[in-house]
Scaffold this motif. Structure first.
Motif, PDB file in Angstrom:
ATOM      1  N   ALA A   1      16.803   6.166   1.333  1.00  0.00           N
ATOM      2  CA  ALA A   1      17.581   6.493   2.534  1.00  0.00           C
ATOM      3  C   ALA A   1      16.672   6.713   3.735  1.00  0.00           C
ATOM      4  CB  ALA A   1      18.437   7.734   2.280  1.00  0.00           C
ATOM      5  N   ALA A   2      15.533   7.387   3.522  1.00  0.00           N
ATOM      6  CA  ALA A   2      14.595   7.632   4.616  1.00  0.00           C
ATOM      7  C   ALA A   2      14.006   6.323   5.130  1.00  0.00           C
ATOM      8  CB  ALA A   2      13.482   8.570   4.147  1.00  0.00           C
ATOM      9  N   LEU A   3      13.710   5.404   4.220  1.00  0.00           N
ATOM     10  CA  LEU A   3      13.161   4.110   4.624  1.00  0.00           C
ATOM     11  C   LEU A   3      14.199   3.300   5.404  1.00  0.00           C
ATOM     12  CD1 LEU A   3      11.320   3.270   1.298  1.00  0.00           C
ATOM     13  CD2 LEU A   3      10.213   3.790   3.468  1.00  0.00           C
ATOM     14  N   LYS A   4      15.448   3.342   4.952  1.00  0.00           N
ATOM     15  CA  LYS A   4      16.512   2.642   5.673  1.00  0.00           C
ATOM     16  C   LYS A   4      16.700   3.229   7.068  1.00  0.00           C
ATOM     17  CE  LYS A   4      19.361   0.921   1.849  1.00  0.00           C
ATOM     18  NZ  LYS A   4      20.673   1.024   1.159  1.00  0.00           N
ATOM     19  N   ASN A   5      16.640   4.543   7.151  1.00  0.00           N
ATOM     20  CA  ASN A   5      16.785   5.200   8.453  1.00  0.00           C
ATOM     21  C   ASN A   5      15.652   4.820   9.404  1.00  0.00           C
ATOM     22  OD1 ASN A   5      19.149   6.499   7.756  1.00  0.00           O
ATOM     23  ND2 ASN A   5      18.120   8.371   7.076  1.00  0.00           N
ATOM     24  N   ALA A   6      14.501   4.462   8.828  1.00  0.00           N
ATOM     25  CA  ALA A   6      13.364   4.023   9.644  1.00  0.00           C
ATOM     26  C   ALA A   6      13.479   2.551  10.034  1.00  0.00           C
ATOM     27  CB  ALA A   6      12.064   4.266   8.894  1.00  0.00           C
ATOM     28  N   GLY A   7      14.577   1.894   9.607  1.00  0.00           N
ATOM     29  CA  GLY A   7      14.818   0.513   9.997  1.00  0.00           C
ATOM     30  C   GLY A   7      14.278  -0.527   9.052  1.00  0.00           C
ATOM     31  N   LEU A   8      13.884  -0.140   7.847  1.00  0.00           N
ATOM     32  CA  LEU A   8      13.299  -1.073   6.894  1.00  0.00           C
ATOM     33  C   LEU A   8      14.340  -1.656   5.946  1.00  0.00           C
ATOM     34  CD1 LEU A   8      10.090   0.950   5.923  1.00  0.00           C
ATOM     35  CD2 LEU A   8      10.244  -0.950   7.549  1.00  0.00           C
ATOM     36  N   ASP A   9      14.085  -2.871   5.486  1.00  0.00           N
ATOM     37  CA  ASP A   9      14.832  -3.435   4.364  1.00  0.00           C
ATOM     38  C   ASP A   9      14.330  -2.770   3.091  1.00  0.00           C
ATOM     39  OD1 ASP A   9      16.127  -5.128   6.066  1.00  0.00           O
ATOM     40  OD2 ASP A   9      15.283  -6.979   5.269  1.00  0.00           O
ATOM     41  N   THR A  10      15.226  -2.437   2.176  1.00  0.00           N
ATOM     42  CA  THR A  10      14.812  -1.760   0.949  1.00  0.00           C
ATOM     43  C   THR A  10      15.447  -2.400  -0.277  1.00  0.00           C
ATOM     44  OG1 THR A  10      16.622  -0.155   0.984  1.00  0.00           O
ATOM     45  CG2 THR A  10      14.608   0.438   2.170  1.00  0.00           C
ATOM     46  N   ARG A  11      14.825  -2.130  -1.412  1.00  0.00           N
ATOM     47  CA  ARG A  11      15.367  -2.570  -2.702  1.00  0.00           C
ATOM     48  C   ARG A  11      14.974  -1.535  -3.742  1.00  0.00           C
ATOM     49  NH1 ARG A  11      13.798  -6.534  -6.980  1.00  0.00           N
ATOM     50  NH2 ARG A  11      15.715  -7.526  -7.738  1.00  0.00           N
ATOM     51  N   ILE A  12      15.908  -1.158  -4.588  1.00  0.00           N
ATOM     52  CA  ILE A  12      15.631  -0.189  -5.646  1.00  0.00           C
ATOM     53  C   ILE A  12      16.141  -0.760  -6.956  1.00  0.00           C
ATOM     54  CG2 ILE A  12      17.786   1.062  -5.211  1.00  0.00           C
ATOM     55  CD1 ILE A  12      16.295   3.640  -6.006  1.00  0.00           C
ATOM     56  N   GLY A  13      15.326  -0.632  -8.001  1.00  0.00           N
ATOM     57  CA  GLY A  13      15.726  -1.176  -9.288  1.00  0.00           C
ATOM     58  C   GLY A  13      15.137  -0.392 -10.442  1.00  0.00           C
ATOM     59  N   GLU A  14      15.785  -0.530 -11.599  1.00  0.00           N
ATOM     60  CA  GLU A  14      15.289   0.128 -12.806  1.00  0.00           C
ATOM     61  C   GLU A  14      14.102  -0.653 -13.373  1.00  0.00           C
ATOM     62  OE1 GLU A  14      18.483   0.541 -15.572  1.00  0.00           O
ATOM     63  OE2 GLU A  14      19.829   1.419 -14.089  1.00  0.00           O
ATOM     64  N   VAL A  15      13.187   0.067 -13.990  1.00  0.00           N
ATOM     65  CA  VAL A  15      12.001  -0.533 -14.589  1.00  0.00           C
ATOM     66  C   VAL A  15      11.939  -0.136 -16.053  1.00  0.00           C
ATOM     67  CG1 VAL A  15       9.480  -0.556 -14.566  1.00  0.00           C
ATOM     68  CG2 VAL A  15      10.735  -0.572 -12.417  1.00  0.00           C
ATOM     69  N   SER A  16      11.606  -1.098 -16.911  1.00  0.00           N
ATOM     70  CA  SER A  16      11.600  -0.825 -18.350  1.00  0.00           C
ATOM     71  C   SER A  16      10.196  -0.666 -18.920  1.00  0.00           C
ATOM     72  CB  SER A  16      12.316  -1.953 -19.096  1.00  0.00           C
ATOM     73  OG  SER A  16      11.685  -3.195 -18.844  1.00  0.00           O
ATOM     74  N   ALA A  17       9.179  -0.741 -18.082  1.00  0.00           N
ATOM     75  CA  ALA A  17       7.806  -0.559 -18.572  1.00  0.00           C
ATOM     76  C   ALA A  17       6.873  -0.360 -17.394  1.00  0.00           C
ATOM     77  CB  ALA A  17       7.348  -1.769 -19.391  1.00  0.00           C
ATOM     78  N   TRP A  18       5.744   0.245 -17.657  1.00  0.00           N
ATOM     79  CA  TRP A  18       4.696   0.414 -16.652  1.00  0.00           C
ATOM     80  C   TRP A  18       3.396   0.682 -17.393  1.00  0.00           C
ATOM     81  CZ3 TRP A  18       8.390   3.962 -17.820  1.00  0.00           C
ATOM     82  CH2 TRP A  18       7.958   5.192 -18.330  1.00  0.00           C
ATOM     83  N   SER A  19       2.311   0.616 -16.653  1.00  0.00           N
ATOM     84  CA  SER A  19       0.994   0.881 -17.239  1.00  0.00           C
ATOM     85  C   SER A  19       0.350   2.057 -16.519  1.00  0.00           C
ATOM     86  CB  SER A  19       0.089  -0.347 -17.111  1.00  0.00           C
ATOM     87  OG  SER A  19      -1.240  -0.037 -17.497  1.00  0.00           O
ATOM     88  N   THR A  20      -0.261   2.958 -17.287  1.00  0.00           N
ATOM     89  CA  THR A  20      -1.049   4.037 -16.690  1.00  0.00           C
ATOM     90  C   THR A  20      -2.528   3.661 -16.659  1.00  0.00           C
ATOM     91  OG1 THR A  20      -1.202   5.155 -18.843  1.00  0.00           O
ATOM     92  CG2 THR A  20       0.581   5.830 -17.364  1.00  0.00           C
ATOM     93  N   LEU A  21      -2.828   2.369 -16.847  1.00  0.00           N
ATOM     94  CA  LEU A  21      -4.169   1.801 -16.687  1.00  0.00           C
ATOM     95  C   LEU A  21      -5.195   2.439 -17.628  1.00  0.00           C
ATOM     96  CD1 LEU A  21      -4.265   1.633 -12.776  1.00  0.00           C
ATOM     97  CD2 LEU A  21      -3.257   0.026 -14.396  1.00  0.00           C
ATOM     98  N   GLY A  22      -4.736   2.913 -18.776  1.00  0.00           N
ATOM     99  CA  GLY A  22      -5.652   3.494 -19.748  1.00  0.00           C
ATOM    100  C   GLY A  22      -5.867   4.979 -19.590  1.00  0.00           C
ATOM    101  N   PHE A  23      -5.291   5.582 -18.553  1.00  0.00           N
ATOM    102  CA  PHE A  23      -5.449   7.029 -18.369  1.00  0.00           C
ATOM    103  C   PHE A  23      -4.658   7.809 -19.423  1.00  0.00           C
ATOM    104  CE2 PHE A  23      -6.291   5.407 -14.026  1.00  0.00           C
ATOM    105  CZ  PHE A  23      -7.544   5.948 -13.845  1.00  0.00           C
ATOM    106  N   PHE A  24      -3.526   7.225 -19.876  1.00  0.00           N
ATOM    107  CA  PHE A  24      -2.712   7.816 -20.925  1.00  0.00           C
ATOM    108  C   PHE A  24      -2.396   6.748 -21.966  1.00  0.00           C
ATOM    109  CE2 PHE A  24      -1.567  10.183 -17.035  1.00  0.00           C
ATOM    110  CZ  PHE A  24      -1.891  11.475 -17.433  1.00  0.00           C
ATOM    111  N   LYS A  25      -1.849   7.181 -23.096  1.00  0.00           N
ATOM    112  CA  LYS A  25      -1.377   6.257 -24.113  1.00  0.00           C
ATOM    113  C   LYS A  25       0.075   5.895 -23.780  1.00  0.00           C
ATOM    114  CE  LYS A  25      -4.273   8.005 -27.884  1.00  0.00           C
ATOM    115  NZ  LYS A  25      -4.277   8.585 -29.265  1.00  0.00           N
ATOM    116  N   ASP A  26       0.267   4.735 -23.233  1.00  0.00           N
ATOM    117  CA  ASP A  26       1.622   4.331 -22.858  1.00  0.00           C
ATOM    118  C   ASP A  26       2.473   4.138 -24.111  1.00  0.00           C
ATOM    119  OD1 ASP A  26       0.810   4.258 -20.190  1.00  0.00           O
ATOM    120  OD2 ASP A  26       0.116   2.190 -20.389  1.00  0.00           O
ATOM    121  N   PRO A  27       3.669   4.726 -24.135  1.00  0.00           N
ATOM    122  CA  PRO A  27       4.507   4.614 -25.332  1.00  0.00           C
ATOM    123  C   PRO A  27       5.332   3.332 -25.362  1.00  0.00           C
ATOM    124  CG  PRO A  27       5.587   5.999 -23.733  1.00  0.00           C
ATOM    125  CD  PRO A  27       4.262   5.612 -23.120  1.00  0.00           C
ATOM    126  N   ILE A  28       5.796   2.974 -26.539  1.00  0.00           N
ATOM    127  CA  ILE A  28       6.859   1.989 -26.668  1.00  0.00           C
ATOM    128  C   ILE A  28       8.147   2.666 -26.210  1.00  0.00           C
ATOM    129  CG2 ILE A  28       8.232   0.621 -28.282  1.00  0.00           C
ATOM    130  CD1 ILE A  28       5.723   0.538 -30.088  1.00  0.00           C
TER     131      ILE A  28
END
Length: 320
Positions: A107-134
């Motif tokens: 909402a803040a980004l839209k109020n600043a006049g930007l196009d936005t997109r929001i979506g669900e994510v099913s995975a990510w990487s912590t780049l080895g800092f943590f043990k990413d789970p299944i």
């Protein structure tokens, strides 16, 4: 906020060994978990990705989304909004483990006049800092897409360059898709239905990539014609016309075959198209713009020797 969300998940994971030994879990789930272990071994042994403690634990989502990611762009220029994170550098997306926080940020980004997109994510990487789970949502994916996902995230844990998100995501996509094809060829054979079906999906995806990338180039050319005197209403009209053309011509990619990926957009209840905006297109560039560059370099400079190519990349580019 990020650390709190990540630690909450890590605190509630189970070791894979416990899940596999627990009769309460169905055999179908256990087979997918065992497949992930197999994919991971292949990624390390045959592709050259770094060994990792990731995917040795399991997190049950109970059918609930777990992470939302926001992208944003200027409305009449393909320029991604960027967030700065300690150590990691600049990112053109931001993740949230709490949906209300994501909604407030959008909402803040839209109020600043930007196009936005929001979506669900099913995975990510912590780049080895943590043990990413299944994550339990991963297990709903077909074999090829699951292999892509695991190899993509393991690539991030092997090579991730600060302030070069587009390079990092394009590389991980390239390695994920290449690795998935090799894994499936080795496990099932190139004549198998499961391999041929995945290959057909990849071929369609490549046509889709080219279509969207052509569209981004057209949009970019259009935006460059806008001057300071161009009325906003005219900018919006021309933008809408161009994006409508991009969306409506997606159907020409199927060659009579059913769509193999989620459509670019969907109909509103009114029957009208719900068009994507610049946030979709800059997000697409983040992941897909450099695919041909990696493929050409791999095939022409390294004659298809992937381990040698990936060793070259690790030696050439300083990773976190």
């Amino acid at each position: 906020m990020q650390a709190k969300g990540q630690l909450r998940i890590l605190w509630n994971t189970q070791p894979v060994e416990e899940v596999l030994a627990d009769p309460a879990y169905p055999d179908s789930l256990k087979r997918k978990i065992e497949l992930i272990q197999e994919i991971k071994r292949f990624a390390v042994d045959s592709i050259g990705l770094n060994p990792s403690g990731s995917y040795t634990t399991y997190y049950e989502q109970h059918g609930q989304p777990i992470l939302w990611v926001i992208t944003a762009s200027e409305p009449y220029r393909l320029a991604a909004y960027q967030w700065s994170f300690p150590i990691l550098g600049l990112f053109s997306y931001k993740g949230f483990f709490e949906k209300p926080r994501a909604d407030r940020e959008e909402a803040a980004l839209k109020n600043a006049g930007l196009d936005t997109r929001i979506g669900e994510v099913s995975a990510w990487s912590t780049l080895g800092f943590f043990k990413d789970p299944i994550l339990s949502s991963m297990l709903d994916r077909p074999v090829g897409r699951l292999a892509e996902l695991i190899i993509h995230e393991l690539t991030h844990g092997t090579l991730f360059i600060k302030n070069s998100l587009e390079y990092n995501e394009n590389l991980a996509d390239f390695v994920g898709e290449y690795g998935a094809l090799r894994f499936m060829a080795q496990k099932y054979g190139t004549d198998s239905e499961i391999y041929r079906s995945y290959l057909a999906e990849r071929e369609y995806d490549e046509r889709y990539d080219e279509h969207i990338l052509r569209g981004t180039r057209k949009l970019d050319s259009l935006y460059r014609t806008f001057g300071k005197q161009t009325p906003v209403s005219e900018k919006q009209r021309l933008k809408t016309v161009m994006i409508t053309q991009i969306v409506e011509t997606v159907d020409t990619l199927t060659d009579g075959q059913p769509k193999l990926i989620q459509p670019l957009t969907k109909k509103r209840k009114t029957g009208k198209l719900k068009l994507p905006n610049n946030a979709y297109f800059v997000g697409y560039l983040t992941y897909r713009k450099q695919q041909n560059q990696f493929r050409t370099e791999f095939e022409e400079r390294f004659n298809g020797d992937f381990k040698r190519y990936f060793s070259y990349l690790k030696e050439t580019y300083p990773s976190l």
